[in-house]
Design an enzyme around this catalytic site. Structure first.
Site, PDB file in Angstrom:
ATOM      1  N   GLU A  87       0.839  -1.209   0.115  1.00 19.00           N
ATOM      2  CA  GLU A  87      -0.235   0.037  -0.021  1.00 19.00           C
ATOM      3  C   GLU A  87       0.981   1.235  -0.017  1.00 19.00           C
ATOM      4  O   GLU A  87       1.350   1.380   1.016  1.00 19.00           O
ATOM      5  CB  GLU A  87      -0.999  -0.037   1.251  1.00 19.00           C
ATOM      6  CG  GLU A  87      -1.905   1.000   0.890  1.00 19.00           C
ATOM      7  CD  GLU A  87      -2.976   1.095   2.400  1.00 19.00           C
ATOM      8  OE1 GLU A  87      -3.819   1.739   2.546  1.00 19.00           O
ATOM      9  OE2 GLU A  87      -3.128  -0.033   3.054  1.00 19.00           O
ATOM     10  N   ASP A 297       8.433 -11.992  12.287  1.00 18.04           N
ATOM     11  CA  ASP A 297       7.287 -12.592  12.324  1.00 18.04           C
ATOM     12  C   ASP A 297       6.034 -11.547  12.653  1.00 18.04           C
ATOM     13  O   ASP A 297       5.852 -11.466  14.107  1.00 18.04           O
ATOM     14  CB  ASP A 297       6.875 -13.905  13.373  1.00 18.04           C
ATOM     15  CG  ASP A 297       5.684 -14.547  13.492  1.00 18.04           C
ATOM     16  OD1 ASP A 297       4.866 -14.121  12.516  1.00 18.04           O
ATOM     17  OD2 ASP A 297       5.616 -15.684  13.995  1.00 18.04           O
TER      18      ASP A 297
END
Length: 443
Positions: A87, A297
């Site tokens: 984005e 993560d």
């Protein structure tokens, strides 16, 4: 129409080419699918083999843009911050906020703690007195019995911090846990913690069987696993300036009015979980992008942050604003467990590049960088919301995607971009503008 999908045996044992063929044969355009999958494979066979080994049943790669947000000053040091995200408005918002705060001291950080958590969940069906009365001896055995696992970590300044007994039998009969805390220094530490916990379980069972008159079912270890909720692995990040420095940051708006509206918006996110969810999502726009770029993560990071935002009993904003004595202070408190060694950090070429661009940071420095990206994005989003509105900037950044979607030719882009400098972007309006351009060209 797709073909019926039958049960598959041994799919993981197929070669990558065979896996692709198997998947393509399910669809009505197998040749196109095979071409698509092959097209996204890396041209360097060694790199592709490396990428394929990161996961299971890999068919090809799913690329995301690797972007740079410049002008981040964090604790007095200037950074080009890598961000992996699809984005464009996220990178633009972070960059704009970083540039605004650059000459106002930039982003400041404080690492409050770096404690990680692991748990051995078990059912206790014996006399509780046995467990409580002998727990100190058990604790010493657990620590001593994992010395071989913790040696390297202890040499780096980490290891097991503490082990305490927690009782959940009021919620579930006999349910208890060994609640262990760890320092993992520059690694995120999941494998290290889980290895310690599984050794704990083995030692625990042996210890119990050596007690006087153990019961056959007196101890049942249910599971051993780290927790991704790390409320004591905490970073604080903030920016501050004189309210007068905010004058005309948004043209025609005084610094006092901007600060008041900004604070009100953050207060809404502190009292309304519906707003808080979107507010915090904006923070993670920046954090996740840095977490991905650094090979960490993002799922664990988000789960922890959202759980932390709910620990008061209601989901709330992770940021806060203080306006006092003419000063504007915008602060993020965030639990953030990151690593710069282990996992993908020594394997993925772009993760290596990220660490090099960031000056090979420690885990604590990376915590601060990720938090700064999150605070920057939140600042940009709230600023837009309380002034021009979120869609104006977002849709202008989205304009190029819309033009691609509508098949706009390169020579048609310039007049469309010029037109939407002063008009609201939407798919229908871009389509109308394109039709006018093409009508004129044919006239």
């Amino acid at each position: 129409m797709n073909k019926p999908i039958d049960r598959v045996e041994g799919f993981s044992k197929l070669s990558q080419i065979e896996k692709r063929q198997h998947v393509a044969d399910v669809l009505d355009n197998p040749n196109e699918v095979l071409e698509l999958l092959a097209g996204f494979a890396h041209q360097n066979p060694e790199i592709q083999e490396l990428l394929s080994e990161f996961s299971e049943n890999t068919l090809t790669n799913f690329p995301l843009p690797y972007c740079i947000s410049p002008n981040f000053k964090i604790d007095g040091k200037n950074y080009l911050v890598p961000m992996v995200i699809e984005e464009s408005s996220v990178v633009a918002a972070a960059s704009n906020a970083a540039k605004f705060w650059f000459d106002k001291g930039g982003f400041r950080t404080e690492i409050i703690n770096t404690e990680k958590v692991g748990q051995v969940h078990f059912i206790w069906r014996d006399d509780l007195y046995k467990l409580h009365n002998n727990f100190d001896a058990l604790k010493q055995q657990l620590i001593a019995g994992t010395m071989d696992i913790t040696e390297n970590m202890r040499n780096r300044g980490g290891g097991i911090l503490d082990i305490v007994l927690k009782d959940f039998s009021h919620e579930e009969p006999g349910l208890m846990q060994l609640f262990a805390t760890f320092e993992t220094v520059d690694s995120m530490g999941a494998n290290f913690i889980n290895s310690c916990l599984e050794r704990f379980a083995s030692i625990f069972k042996d210890w119990y069987n050596q007690l006087d008159h153990p019961k056959d079912d007196g101890l049942e270890v249910v599971m051993c696993i780290l927790s991704n909720l790390t409320p004591n692995c905490m970073v604080k990040c903030w920016v501050e300036c004189d309210i007068a420095d905010l004058d005309n940051y948004v043209p025609g708006t005084s610094g006092e009015d901007f600060a008041r509206r900004f604070r009100t918006a953050v207060r809404i996110a502190q009292v309304d979980p519906f707003r808080a969810t979107t507010h915090n999502k904006g923070i993670y726009n920046g954090i996740d992008a840095v977490v991905l770029a650094s090979g960490n993560d993002f799922r664990a990071v988000e789960a922890c942050g959202h759980a932390f935002a709910s620990m008061s009993g209601q989901y709330r904003s992770l940021t806060d604003v203080q306006i006092d004595h003419g000063r504007f202070v915008f602060t993020l408190h965030l639990p953030l467990a990151l690593g710069v060694v282990g996992g993908l950090t020594n394997l993925h070429p772009l993760v290596k590049l990220t660490n090099k661009l960031l000056g090979n940071p420690s885990a604590q420095q990376l915590m601060g960088i990720a938090a700064a990206a999150g605070l920057a994005n939140n600042f940009g989003a709230v600023k837009s919301l309380v002034t021009t509105g979120i869609q104006r900037g977002h849709m202008k950044m989205h304009l190029f995607n819309i033009m691609k979607q509508l098949g706009v030719e390169k020579h048609e882009q310039a007049p469309i971009i010029e037109y939407f400098k002063d008009h609201v972007v939407s798919v229908s309006e871009v389509r109308k503008c394109l039709e006018l351009i093409r009508d004129k060209a044919q006239a």
